[in-house]
Design a protein around this motif. Structure first.
Motif, mmCIF file in Angstrom:
data_model
loop_
_atom_site.group_PDB
_atom_site.id
_atom_site.type_symbol
_atom_site.label_atom_id
_atom_site.label_comp_id
_atom_site.label_asym_id
_atom_site.label_seq_id
_atom_site.Cartn_x
_atom_site.Cartn_y
_atom_site.Cartn_z
ATOM 1 N N UNK A 27 41.579 -1.694 -1.942
ATOM 2 C CA UNK A 27 41.132 -2.593 -3.027
ATOM 3 C C UNK A 27 41.476 -1.913 -4.340
ATOM 4 N N UNK A 28 41.476 -0.422 -4.249
ATOM 5 C CA UNK A 28 41.960 -0.054 -5.603
ATOM 6 C C UNK A 28 43.455 0.189 -5.796
ATOM 7 N N UNK A 29 44.354 0.099 -4.784
ATOM 8 C CA UNK A 29 45.768 0.098 -5.120
ATOM 9 C C UNK A 29 46.136 -0.937 -6.063
ATOM 10 N N UNK A 30 45.910 -2.240 -5.822
ATOM 11 C CA UNK A 30 46.268 -3.286 -6.986
ATOM 12 C C UNK A 30 46.003 -2.872 -8.379
ATOM 13 N N UNK A 31 44.970 -2.004 -8.516
ATOM 14 C CA UNK A 31 44.382 -1.651 -9.911
ATOM 15 C C UNK A 31 45.206 -0.768 -10.626
ATOM 16 N N UNK A 32 46.055 0.032 -9.948
ATOM 17 C CA UNK A 32 46.590 1.227 -10.400
ATOM 18 C C UNK A 32 47.885 0.588 -11.375
ATOM 19 N N UNK A 33 48.175 1.259 -12.249
ATOM 20 C CA UNK A 33 49.349 1.141 -13.311
ATOM 21 C C UNK A 33 49.846 2.362 -13.672
ATOM 22 N N UNK B 50 43.995 8.412 -9.863
ATOM 23 C CA UNK B 50 43.064 9.710 -9.795
ATOM 24 C C UNK B 50 41.556 9.356 -10.348
ATOM 25 N N UNK B 51 40.559 9.927 -9.647
ATOM 26 C CA UNK B 51 39.165 9.310 -10.070
ATOM 27 C C UNK B 51 38.564 10.733 -10.332
ATOM 28 N N UNK C 273 36.775 -0.571 -12.678
ATOM 29 C CA UNK C 273 36.864 -1.058 -11.247
ATOM 30 C C UNK C 273 37.455 -0.018 -10.251
ATOM 31 N N UNK C 274 38.213 0.722 -10.670
ATOM 32 C CA UNK C 274 38.644 1.925 -9.831
ATOM 33 C C UNK C 274 37.517 2.932 -9.665
ATOM 34 N N UNK C 275 36.681 3.268 -10.808
ATOM 35 C CA UNK C 275 35.678 4.194 -10.782
ATOM 36 C C UNK C 275 34.708 3.374 -9.502
ATOM 37 N N UNK C 276 34.403 2.202 -9.847
ATOM 38 C CA UNK C 276 33.393 1.464 -8.766
ATOM 39 C C UNK C 276 33.818 1.360 -7.258
#
Length: 412
Positions: A203-209, A215-216, A172-175
């Motif tokens: 949109x990307x921030x909630x996906x990070x852990x 970083x992409x 999802x981050x890559x998307x």
């Protein structure tokens, strides 16, 4: 073409047949023909077809095509009813087909209809294969969507069970990174460009852990957003409610500014100092400034005499950037020491290329951005010449549209 009364009668026949319902193929065919009638007939057909669908596998194609036709009806109420009933057909080998149909329907411009399709997808028995199909088809649709549609798609995809894993989140981050088009030159004066990056980042921030990094492919999204804010701050103009807007960056500055050591330089124990004075901004600023000067001198000594290839080593490149950053901080500290603060200094952002000084223009007192240590001037320090920032050229053809997100700059 059957009328309402005939549809009800045939519905009763199938209901009363119980275990022998599959023997009434001709009765079910009449119900299928109901989609060719008027509004009431179409509504009844949409409900009745799905209820008995599983009993007539030999009529599966016709049964699925019937509500599919209704999904394209001019009457919005009929379209919505047909969409609600579509998940009832998602069984066995028909599951991929129904999922494909629903995914295509996500392209609707009607937000209410989009939500119905979304709910229909989420209410199915979503196997791994189905979710993979949803992801594949969504990627195709995301090639041309508005900002609102992009947010809705991300909401759908982030809710899929198969994308709850670390690898799924990374997908999802890559998307999001693909949608943000981070490889293109960023133009802070283009509202579409700014909105796109901010929206995609949100949109990307909630996906990070700790396992899914921000970083992409070597690009730090958080750093890029901070750079973005720094560039935009040059164009914020006269700000309303300045004190309110500066409160958050001021609090964050205090959080990162070091406290004086427990043993003061004059020999007095810090415990004897007034507790409030330790929190005083100026005391902390003075201590920070002294430490900064020491660090700048160390960087200058480390880089002294180094040119060409010597400056291209990883260690020296870090030191060059550090020298640019610390000199910028030093300039800002001098502004803060004024009573009241002057807010007049101009700095060249550390990641920006150095602009050449024209003949007759005042030379900067510390030409540290070239990567070499600053040279001492016998005439004494001169104030940095104000440099004009030219935003990147080029035009962004947005496929996301404008976002209505509320944005505010948190000061310079």
């Amino acid at each position: 073409m059957p009328m309402v009364e005939e549809l009800y009668r045939n519905y009763g026949i199938l209901t009363d047949a119980t275990e022998q319902v599959s023997q009434h193929k001709d009765v079910y065919q009449v119900i299928l023909d109901g989609v060719k009638g008027d509004t009431k007939e179409k509504q009844l057909a949409a409900l009745f077809i799905s209820k008995f669908f599983k009993h007539f596998p030999e009529l599966a194609d016709s049964a699925i095509n019937a509500p599919l036709d209704l999904c394209e009806d001019e009457d919005v109420s009929i379209r919505h009813l047909a969409i609600k009933e579509l998940p009832q057909f998602a069984t066995g080998e028909n599951l991929p087909r129904v999922t494909d149909i629903l995914t295509q329907l996500l392209q609707t411009d009607d937000s209410a209809e989009f939500n119905l399709v979304n709910n229909a997808l989420l209410n199915e028995v979503l196997t791994k294969e189905v979710e993979e199909l949803i992801l594949t088809e969504s990627k195709k649709v995301l090639e041309d969507v508005t900002g609102e549609e992009f947010v809705l798609f991300m909401k759908i995809l982030s809710g899929l069970k198969s994308l709850q894993t670390v690898s799924g989140r990374q997908q999802l981050v890559e998307l999001v990174a693909e949608q943000a088009d981070l490889e293109q030159t960023f133009n802070p004066s283009d509202p579409d460009c700014v909105d796109r990056l901010l929206q995609c980042t949100q949109q990307a921030v909630p996906l990070f852990s700790k396992n899914v990094h921000s970083t992409v492919e070597g690009l730090d999204i958080q750093l890029e957003v901070l750079k973005l804010l720094a560039e935009m701050s040059s164009f914020c103009g006269d700000m309303e409610k300045l004190k309110t807007n500066l409160r958050k960056p001021f609090d964050k500055l205090l959080e990162y500014m070091p406290l004086p050591p427990e043993e003061a330089e004059n020999g007095e124990n810090a415990a004897k100092l007034n507790a409030e004075k330790l929190k005083d901004f100026k005391i902390r600023l003075q201590y920070f400034a002294r430490g900064l000067q020491v660090y700048i001198r160390q960087l200058c000594l480390a880089l002294q005499g180094k040119t060409g290839e010597a400056l291209k080593t990883e260690e020296n490149k870090i030191k060059v950037v550090a020298l640019k950053i610390t000199n910028n901080i030093n300039v800002l500290i001098k502004d803060l020491f004024h009573i009241p603060p002057s807010y007049k200094s101009t700095v060249t952002l550390s990641w920006k290329p150095v602009q050449k000084v024209e003949i007759g223009q005042k030379r900067a007192s510390e030409d540290t951005t070239s990567g070499s240590p600053p040279k001492k001037s016998s005439a004494g320090p001169k104030r940095d010449a104000r440099q004009i920032y030219n935003p990147p050229s080029g035009k962004y053809s947005s496929n996301l549209g404008n976002f209505n997100n509320e944005r505010s700059l948190q000061g310079k």
